[in-house]
Motif scaffolding. Structure first.
Motif, short mmCIF file in Angstrom:
data_model
loop_
_atom_site.label_atom_id
_atom_site.label_comp_id
_atom_site.label_asym_id
_atom_site.label_seq_id
_atom_site.Cartn_x
_atom_site.Cartn_y
_atom_site.Cartn_z
N ALA A 608 -59.97 41.55 -2.35
CA ALA A 608 -60.37 40.20 -1.94
C ALA A 608 -59.68 39.16 -2.79
CB ALA A 608 -61.89 40.05 -2.05
N VAL A 609 -59.50 39.49 -4.06
CA VAL A 609 -58.94 38.52 -5.00
C VAL A 609 -57.44 38.39 -4.81
CG1 VAL A 609 -58.45 38.24 -7.44
CG2 VAL A 609 -60.77 38.75 -6.71
N THR A 611 -55.48 39.26 -2.07
CA THR A 611 -54.85 39.10 -0.76
C THR A 611 -54.29 37.68 -0.61
OG1 THR A 611 -55.19 39.12 1.60
CG2 THR A 611 -57.05 38.46 0.27
N GLY A 612 -53.23 37.57 0.12
CA GLY A 612 -52.63 36.26 0.35
C GLY A 612 -53.10 35.65 1.65
N THR A 614 -55.84 34.09 4.14
CA THR A 614 -57.12 33.40 4.02
C THR A 614 -58.22 34.17 4.74
OG1 THR A 614 -56.49 32.06 5.90
CG2 THR A 614 -56.16 31.11 3.73
N ALA A 617 -59.20 37.20 2.88
CA ALA A 617 -59.99 36.87 1.70
C ALA A 617 -61.44 36.63 2.09
CB ALA A 617 -59.41 35.64 1.01
N VAL A 618 -61.63 35.86 3.17
CA VAL A 618 -63.00 35.58 3.62
C VAL A 618 -63.68 36.88 4.01
CG1 VAL A 618 -64.35 34.51 5.45
CG2 VAL A 618 -62.55 33.22 4.32
N VAL A 621 -64.42 39.09 0.88
CA VAL A 621 -65.54 38.55 0.10
C VAL A 621 -66.85 38.81 0.84
CG1 VAL A 621 -66.61 36.43 -0.75
CG2 VAL A 621 -64.21 36.86 -1.19
N THR A 624 -67.72 42.30 0.17
CA THR A 624 -68.28 42.35 -1.18
C THR A 624 -69.76 42.00 -1.14
OG1 THR A 624 -66.15 41.63 -2.00
CG2 THR A 624 -67.99 41.51 -3.53
N GLY A 625 -70.07 40.93 -0.40
CA GLY A 625 -71.45 40.49 -0.29
C GLY A 625 -72.33 41.58 0.31
N GLU A 648 -74.33 36.43 4.26
CA GLU A 648 -72.91 36.77 4.36
C GLU A 648 -72.39 36.53 5.77
OE1 GLU A 648 -70.87 37.18 2.07
OE2 GLU A 648 -72.42 37.18 0.54
N THR A 651 -72.11 32.79 6.15
CA THR A 651 -71.00 32.28 5.35
C THR A 651 -69.68 32.55 6.06
OG1 THR A 651 -72.23 32.78 3.36
CG2 THR A 651 -69.91 32.32 3.07
N VAL A 654 -69.27 30.11 8.96
CA VAL A 654 -68.91 28.77 8.49
C VAL A 654 -67.47 28.76 7.98
CG1 VAL A 654 -69.43 26.98 6.79
CG2 VAL A 654 -71.28 28.15 7.97
N ALA A 655 -67.12 29.78 7.19
CA ALA A 655 -65.78 29.81 6.61
C ALA A 655 -64.72 29.89 7.69
CB ALA A 655 -65.66 31.00 5.65
N LEU A 659 -61.76 27.38 8.54
CA LEU A 659 -60.37 27.82 8.44
C LEU A 659 -59.53 27.45 9.65
CD1 LEU A 659 -60.53 31.31 6.78
CD2 LEU A 659 -59.65 29.18 5.88
N PHE B 16 -61.07 34.84 -11.66
CA PHE B 16 -59.66 34.82 -11.24
C PHE B 16 -59.47 33.90 -10.04
CE2 PHE B 16 -55.94 36.78 -9.07
CZ PHE B 16 -55.02 36.58 -10.09
N LEU B 17 -60.38 33.99 -9.07
CA LEU B 17 -60.25 33.12 -7.89
C LEU B 17 -60.43 31.65 -8.26
CD1 LEU B 17 -62.04 35.04 -5.02
CD2 LEU B 17 -59.62 34.54 -5.27
N LEU B 24 -60.28 26.99 -0.95
CA LEU B 24 -61.01 28.10 -0.36
C LEU B 24 -61.23 29.20 -1.38
CD1 LEU B 24 -62.22 29.30 2.19
CD2 LEU B 24 -60.03 30.39 2.62
N ARG B 25 -60.17 29.48 -2.18
CA ARG B 25 -60.31 30.51 -3.20
C ARG B 25 -61.38 30.13 -4.21
NH1 ARG B 25 -54.05 31.83 -4.32
NH2 ARG B 25 -53.90 33.79 -3.20
N LEU B 28 -64.70 30.85 -2.73
CA LEU B 28 -64.96 32.30 -2.71
C LEU B 28 -65.26 32.81 -4.12
CD1 LEU B 28 -62.29 33.51 -0.11
CD2 LEU B 28 -64.71 33.05 0.23
N LEU B 32 -68.54 34.88 -5.52
CA LEU B 32 -68.54 36.12 -6.32
C LEU B 32 -69.33 35.94 -7.62
CD1 LEU B 32 -64.94 37.60 -5.94
CD2 LEU B 32 -67.01 38.10 -4.66
N HIS B 35 -72.95 36.24 -6.87
CA HIS B 35 -73.36 37.66 -6.76
C HIS B 35 -73.57 38.26 -8.13
CE1 HIS B 35 -72.85 37.62 -2.56
NE2 HIS B 35 -71.54 37.79 -2.48
N PHE B 80 -75.96 29.84 -1.01
CA PHE B 80 -75.47 29.66 0.34
C PHE B 80 -75.37 28.17 0.69
CE2 PHE B 80 -76.62 29.27 4.92
CZ PHE B 80 -75.41 29.68 5.42
N LEU B 87 -67.68 24.12 1.34
CA LEU B 87 -66.73 24.32 2.45
C LEU B 87 -66.58 23.04 3.25
CD1 LEU B 87 -67.70 27.91 3.60
CD2 LEU B 87 -65.49 27.19 2.72
#
Lengths: 924, 141
Positions: A608-609, A611-612, A614, A617-618, A621, A624-625, A648, A651, A654-655, A659, B16-17, B24-25, B28, B32, B35, B80, B87
């Protein structure tokens, strides 16, 4: 009452000044002068009582918990200063109309001058040290604004004056705080009446030092003297009033006021005498070097204030009486000289004594008045200045501490006075002497000259008639020297030592004046350190330092702001790892499935961290959730797990909405740019791991947790302990959380714009039959599920949060399939939902207070109780509505089509507007 | 032990993000970190007892500590809410998205592309923007 009337009267004059000025223009000064005199008369009515040793007081509670009161007190010493403030104030007000330009209103100047007079009056009348400080600072502020009115050239001197005097103000504040701590009261009279409280507290030294510092900045003593000559850029009435007669005397007042406390302390005396005499001689010396009339007068003020400080330092009743008398005399002659300098400036267009010459022919009355005032300054018989200087000499001779102290002090005082005589002569000779003819210069109008002439005349009359002032001086001096009896003041002392000193002063002064040409040349050749320049250099240095320190913050890059606190976190972790040791061993609580989840996370999080994309990544993540939700489920927290899963989902919805139209890849940055970030991330990760190891796994169930588990069911009737904690036990926390959610809901709605107004109906599922049919079937079912979850929340997993998230998913689905403008869309307006929810939770919370019970106590509701609905259910419903409002805000507002691309079909991302820089697709 | 590793992993990823470019990063990364804190809170309650605190189904003496769970439940929802708001801000903060004009502020961070740390990048961006301005004006007329 009298004092309050006086202060309110001044305030009323200040308020009335601008409207008056609109009508009367510059002539506003005359009614104001009358007003000042009226207030002075009001206060004078108390004079007989005050001179008899009585005081006039008034007091209101201000901050009773701190013991601070708004109390005023008129005693002898305050009376003298009141007279100076109001008397010189009236003269200056009457002088202003002649000085100020004719066709401008000058409302601000009059307002500020009168506000200053009010503050100064308050300062000398304040009977509470906190109040004294407040008025002290007000005079500083008024002075700053009055200097600033002189325009752009005044910026630097105004800043200097403000910084120096405000620094002194801070010293005074510190002194006030320490005084209050030491004495246990803020009442000035008590502090002064019982000096032992302060002197025995151990704080006497810092208090005394801070008071001296405050007084030295305000009264322009070395090394803070430089702001006063700089302040001469202000218009002459301001110089005459604030910067010679009154504001700079605030320091003198402060020292006089606290003299009863410290006069016996040798450190206080030594400090004041040394500072004062050094300043007196230096100031007089600098005055002799100046060519600008106002500059000479400014340095002269510095010098005279130095004499006052020194004589206050001596602290005997005679010395203090001399200080009071000279304060009064100085205000009279110095204000006069300033007013006359202003007249010369107005009539001739210059204040440089090298350019002025022979004015006595053109302006004989002005010249005569100036001579009178200068004689008083020089201390020539029979002026009031002569009498006060005699007393100064008497006072200085009484300096104690060493056998040589008195003579040395006197010698320095005489030196300063010789220099004073010389520059006084220089003012008269430079300004009016000489033989040149000036046909274009004439005497000013009588009204312009009159205030100065009155003051000069008073200086002449009050010399021989000084006994008239005696009751005032004696009462003031006995206020500040409670131990001894101050002498009566009278004009003629016989053939006394001080008369010899005066004669010596005049003779030496005449000699110095006689050799003025070589003396001038020698003085001009001298290169002296410029304290003002040094101050400016220090000031610039501080600004430059601030620039350097603040440099890294001057960016909009979040990384630059976050990296330092993160480094601190890592450092803290490192320190913790080194320092903390010998922890008891942890219980091994891991189960195999924990490791499976951890292992999956170890794959997903890096992906997730790194990846290039978007979208990836969403998505990652989100996964991950979900894994974290699984972890919660394994940890025995089904409510948390369920909530997190739904969160999740929402999220991600919305994301993805956010995007749309954004490039599908993050901008690529060079690999080496990521190295520091990676290092910091690893450090933070290690620190977090160590901290978790250190802080967890070493205890049994918490006592509170045990209590909840044992008594929840019988106390609340609910079996879902987590939910009962949220709505029954910790309702206030949940209410706070609800407010946060409501705020974010409204904020999101506002940030994304009010779309309803346009009443646009956006297309729905865009031809996707499966989605459309699915939506029709699923949306009602989801709402039913949501209602069910809300209903059962008290006993089983569910509750307001979870139910609202399900409903939010339904709204999102409906939005995707049918677009906005549907019945459901109108029903779920975010502001209404959030508003209703907030009102509901607060109302439910407030309900028990009607019965006199605590806020948020669960209560039974009359009819609903039969249905099993208590107030906690309604509270949960409020939370539900709030969360739903947030979701509706995000979904419906984000779903609005891009205003730029409203008619474009969905498909490839909208390029251009949304891509601000460094378009990734074009990157090599 | 596994909980500590999970926390460390999530913190490392989140930090890191946060330090990378692109709003956006950052959002995110914030998720994390949220969490990570939640896992820490629950594990602080103890991982020995893992029964769900539902009294109808679990005996009280094996149920997990409900208090951290209540904290975390609140925290999840607040995280949330903040995430959605961030966002929304990220979306609204890009003036190009709302007006169709090039951003007025040259240093305004955008969603996919972050900051103005690199001067060279900034120059490029300005040049890019200039071109786009020309193009959009041409298109309008």
């Amino acid at each position: 009452m009298l004092l309050v009337l006086a202060l309110l009267g001044m305030l009323a004059l200040a308020v009335a000044a601008p409207p008056l000025a609109r009508r009367l223009g510059r002539n506003t000064g005359y009614p104001l002068a009358a007003g000042y005199l009226a207030v002075a008369a009001l206060l004078a009515s108390a004079a007989p009582r005050v001179w008899a040793g009585d005081t006039e007081t008034a007091s209101w509670e201000w901050l009773p918990s701190l013991g601070v009161s708004l109390s005023l007190r008129l005693d002898g010493v305050a009376g003298v200063f009141c007279l100076i403030v109001l008397g010189v104030g009236a003269l200056v007000m009457a002088y202003c109309p002649g000085y100020l330009a004719e066709d401008e209103p000058h409302g601000t100047v009059y307002l500020l001058l009168t506000l200053f007079a009010t503050s100064m009056l308050g300062l000398v009348l304040a009977a509470d040290v906190v109040l004294l400080y407040v008025f002290w600072e007000l005079t500083t502020v008024c002075s700053f604004f009055l200097i600033s009115t002189a325009g752009a050239a005044a910026a630097r001197p105004a800043r200097q004056a403000l910084l120096v005097t405000a620094a002194g103000g801070l010293a005074l504040l510190a002194a006030v705080v320490l005084l209050t701590v030491a004495a246990g009261t803020t009442d000035l009279a008590t502090i002064l009446a019982e000096p032992d409280r302060v002197l025995d507290s151990g704080l006497a030294w810092p208090i005394g030092g801070l008071l001296v510092l405050a007084a030295c900045t305000k009264s322009a003593q070395l090394p803070f003297h430089f702001w006063l000559p700089g302040a001469m850029v202000a218009m002459t009435p301001v110089s005459a009033y604030l910067h010679s007669a009154t504001m700079v005397k605030a320091g003198i007042y402060l020292l006089l006021r606290f003299s009863p406390l410290f006069a016996e302390e040798s450190a206080w005396s030594t400090a004041l005498i040394s500072i004062g005499l050094l300043t007196a001689v230096t100031g007089a010396f600098l005055a002799l070097r100046e060519n600008d009339l106002k500059g000479i007068l400014a340095y002269s003020t510095v010098s005279q204030l130095g004499l006052l400080v020194a004589v206050i330092g001596v602290g005997t009743p005679e010395a203090l009486a001399a200080a009071v008398l000279h304060t009064f005399a100085h205000a009279l002659f110095k204000a006069t000289l300033f007013m006359l300098a202003g007249i010369v400036d107005e009539e001739t267009g210059t204040r440089d004594i090298r350019e002025l010459s022979g004015m006595w022919r053109a302006m004989p009355v002005t010249a005569a008045t100036t001579v009178l005032a200068a004689l008083s300054l020089a201390g020539v018989i029979p002026m009031l200045g002569f009498v006060s200087k005699e007393y100064l000499f008497i006072g200085l001779l009484e300096a104690e501490g060493a056998p040589w102290a008195g003579p040395v002090a006197l010698a320095l005082g005489v030196t300063a006075s010789v220099l004073t005589f010389a520059y006084a002569a220089r003012i008269v000779h430079g300004g009016f002497g000489g033989s040149e003819q000036h046909s274009d210069v004439s005497e000013p109008p009588a009204a312009f000259l009159l205030p100065g002439a009155v003051a000069a005349g008073l200086g002449l009359v009050l010399g021989p008639a000084v006994s008239v002032l005696s009751p005032m001086i004696v009462s003031a001096a006995s206020d500040v020297a409670p131990a001894g009896d101050p002498p009566e003041v009278y004009f003629w002392h016989g053939l006394s030592p001080e008369l010899a000193m005066s004669a010596l002063t005049i003779v030496l002064g005449l000699v110095l004046f006689g050799f003025r040409a070589p003396v001038d040349r020698a003085l001009q050749r001298l290169r002296l350190p410029d304290a003002g320049r040094l101050f400016d250099r220090g000031h610039d240095g501080v600004i430059a330092l601030g620039h350097v320190v603040g440099g890294p913050e001057r960016t909009s890059s979040p990384a630059a702001h976050l990296s330092r606190p993160l480094v601190a976190v890592v450092a803290l972790g490192g320190v913790g790892a080194l320092v903390v040791g010998g922890l008891p061993s942890r219980a091994d609580t891991d189960r195999p499935l924990d490791w499976v989840v951890a292992g999956l996370l170890a794959v997903v999080v890096p992906a997730a961290v790194l990846t290039g994309s978007t979208l990836a990544a969403v998505g990652l993540v989100g996964i991950t959730g979900l894994l974290v939700a699984t972890w919660f489920l394994l940890a025995g927290a089904p409510d948390v797990a369920l909530t997190l899963m739904l969160v999740e989902v929402m999220t991600a919805v919305v994301a993805v909405l956010v995007l749309r139209g954004v490039p599908s890849r993050f901008v690529r940055s060079p690999r080496r740019a990521a190295v520091p970030a990676a290092a910091l991330a690893l450090g933070a990760g290690v620190a977090a791991t160590l901290a978790t190891l250190a802080f967890t796994g070493r205890r049994e169930l918490s006592a509170v947790g045990e209590h909840f588990l044992d008594s929840t069911e019988e106390q609340t009737g609910g079996t879902n302990v987590v939910n009962t904690i949220l709505v029954d036990y910790r309702g206030l926390d949940t209410l706070g959380e609800a407010v946060v959610l409501g705020t974010t809901a409204l904020g999101t709605a506002l940030v994304l714009g009010r779309s309803e107004r346009r009443r646009t109906v956006t297309p729905g599922a865009r031809g996707d039959a499966v989605l459309e049919v699915g939506g029709r079937v699923l949306v009602p079912g989801m709402f039913l599920l949501s209602a069910f979850l809300l209903w059962r929340g008290h006993d089983e997993p569910g509750g307001g949060f979870i139910a609202a998230l399900v409903a939010g998913a339904a709204i999102a689905l409906n939005q995707l399939t049918h677009g906005s403008g549907t019945f459901l869309g109108r029903l779920t307006r975010p502001d209404r939902l959030a508003g209703a929810g907030l009102v509901l939770v607060v109302a439910v919370g407030a309900l028990p207070t009607v019965q006199g019970r605590a806020f948020l106590t669960p209560v039974e509701l009359p009819l609903l109780h039969a249905l099993g609905i208590g107030s906690t259910f309604l509270f949960d419903l409020g939370v539900y509505l709030l969360v739903l409002g947030l979701l509706a805000a995000a979904v419906t507002r984000l779903e609005q089509p891009d205003r730029t691309a409203a008619d474009e079909p969905p498909g490839p991302p909208v390029t251009g507007p949304l891509v601000t820089s460094g378009v990734p697709e074009q990157a090599p | 032990m596994s909980a500590a590793l999970v926390v460390g992993l999530l913190v490392a990823g989140g930090v890191f993000l946060l330090l990378r470019r692109g709003l956006l990063r950052i959002v995110l990364g914030f998720v994390l970190l949220g969490h990570a804190v939640n896992v820490l809170l629950v594990s602080a309650g103890g991982m020995q007892r893992r029964g769900a605190p539902l009294l109808g189904e679990t005996e009280a003496d094996v149920a997990a500590d409900p208090l951290p769970q209540a904290f975390v439940l609140t925290a999840v929802v607040i995280t949330f809410g903040i995430t959605v708001y961030m966002l929304a801000l990220a979306r609204a903060g890009d003036p190009g998205a709302t007006t169709g004009h090039p951003p007025a502020r040259s240093d305004a961070p955008s969603l996919a592309d972050g900051s103005d740390r690199d001067d060279a990048d900034r120059d490029d961006a300005t040049a890019d923007r200039g071109r786009r301005t020309d193009a959009s004006e041409g298109g309008a007329s």
